[in-house]
Design a protein around this motif. Structure first.
Motif, PDB file in Angstrom:
ATOM      1  N   LEU A  35      -2.705  -5.214  -0.160  1.00  0.00           N
ATOM      2  CA  LEU A  35      -3.785  -5.915  -0.848  1.00  0.00           C
ATOM      3  C   LEU A  35      -4.231  -5.208  -2.133  1.00  0.00           C
ATOM      4  O   LEU A  35      -5.164  -5.654  -2.794  1.00  0.00           O
ATOM      5  N   ALA A  36      -3.550  -4.131  -2.508  1.00  0.00           N
ATOM      6  CA  ALA A  36      -3.990  -3.287  -3.620  1.00  0.00           C
ATOM      7  C   ALA A  36      -4.031  -4.011  -4.956  1.00  0.00           C
ATOM      8  O   ALA A  36      -4.947  -3.795  -5.744  1.00  0.00           O
ATOM      9  N   GLY A  37      -3.077  -4.877  -5.225  1.00  0.00           N
ATOM     10  CA  GLY A  37      -3.026  -5.527  -6.523  1.00  0.00           C
ATOM     11  C   GLY A  37      -4.108  -6.558  -6.760  1.00  0.00           C
ATOM     12  O   GLY A  37      -4.339  -6.968  -7.899  1.00  0.00           O
ATOM     13  N   HIS A  38      -4.794  -6.964  -5.714  1.00  0.00           N
ATOM     14  CA  HIS A  38      -5.797  -8.020  -5.834  1.00  0.00           C
ATOM     15  C   HIS A  38      -7.129  -7.585  -5.236  1.00  0.00           C
ATOM     16  O   HIS A  38      -7.827  -8.383  -4.611  1.00  0.00           O
ATOM     17  N   ARG A  39      -7.489  -6.324  -5.427  1.00  0.00           N
ATOM     18  CA  ARG A  39      -8.732  -5.806  -4.844  1.00  0.00           C
ATOM     19  C   ARG A  39      -9.944  -6.630  -5.243  1.00  0.00           C
ATOM     20  O   ARG A  39     -10.741  -7.019  -4.399  1.00  0.00           O
TER      21      ARG A  39
END
Length: 181
Positions: A69-73
Motif C-alpha cells: 500500500l506504500a505507493g498510495h498512502r
C-alpha cells in the motif's frame, strides 16, 4: 480419612464427621489435584520458540501488506483520500447491518497532512521491522498491535482477512507482555 467435604443445602461443607453413604463427598486431596492440574496447565514454563516463529511470520506478512500500500498512502489512509473525513461521518450514520465497524486510528491525527502521514507510515514500518527481528519485543508488540489496528480501520483498504492480522497481533502482544525470558 481426615477432613471430608459434602454438600448440605447446596453448599459444600468440611468436617471431620463421618460421611453418610447418601451424601457424596470430595476429599481435600481431590481439590489439591484439581488445583495442581490447573496450575500446571496455565503456569508451567514452556518453550517459546513457537511464539517466536509466529512473531517472525506475522511481522513479515504485516510488513509485506503495508509495503503493498506504500505507493498510495495518501489515497488509502489520508483524510483527504478515498474515504475522507466527510465519508467517515456519513459511514457512522449507516444502519448497523450495512455499516463498516469504524474505530480509532493513529492515522486520524495525521489529518490532511501528507508529510505527517508519510512519517507515521515510515515509523510504523520501522517498528514492525524491530518487532519482526525481536528487538524490544515487549514494547514493539504493543505498538505493532496499535499499528495493525490503525491501518485496518479504513474501509477503502478493508479485506476480511485483515481481521486475522489484528487477532494475531493481539495474541502476540498478550503473549509477549507475559513472556518471561
Amino acid at each position: 480419612a481426615g477432613e471430608q467435604f459434602w454438600q448440605v443445602d447446596g453448599r459444600f461443607r468440611m468436617s471431620d464427621a463421618p460421611r453418610s453413604s447418601s451424601v457424596p463427598s470430595v476429599s481435600v486431596n481431590t481439590w489439591r489435584a484439581v488445583r495442581q492440574a490447573w496450575n500446571i496447565f496455565w503456569f508451567r514454563p514452556i518453550d517459546a520458540s513457537g511464539m517466536h516463529v509466529i512473531r517472525v511470520c506475522t511481522g513479515l506478512v504485516v510488513i509485506a501488506w503495508l509495503l503493498l500500500l506504500a505507493g498510495h498512502r495518501g489515497a488509502f489512509f489520508g483524510l483527504d483520500g478515498w474515504v475522507d473525513g466527510k465519508a467517515y461521518r456519513e459511514l457512522a450514520w449507516l444502519p448497523e447491518e450495512t455499516s463498516f465497524p469504524l474505530g480509532w486510528s493513529l492515522l486520524f491525527w495525521c489529518g490532511n497532512n501528507a508529510a505527517l502521514l508519510t512519517a507515521t507510515y515510515i515509523v510504523s514500518l520501522s517498528i514492525l521491522i524491530l518487532f519482526t527481528l525481536g528487538i524490544a519485543v515487549r514494547l514493539t508488540a504493543v505498538v505493532t498491535w496499535v499499528i495493525v489496528v490503525s491501518f485496518t480501520v479504513n474501509p477503502a483498504t478493508h479485506y476480511d482477512a485483515d481481521t486475522l492480522l489484528v487477532v494475531l497481533a493481539f495474541y502476540l502482544m498478550i503473549g509477549y507482555l507475559f513472556y518471561d525470558d
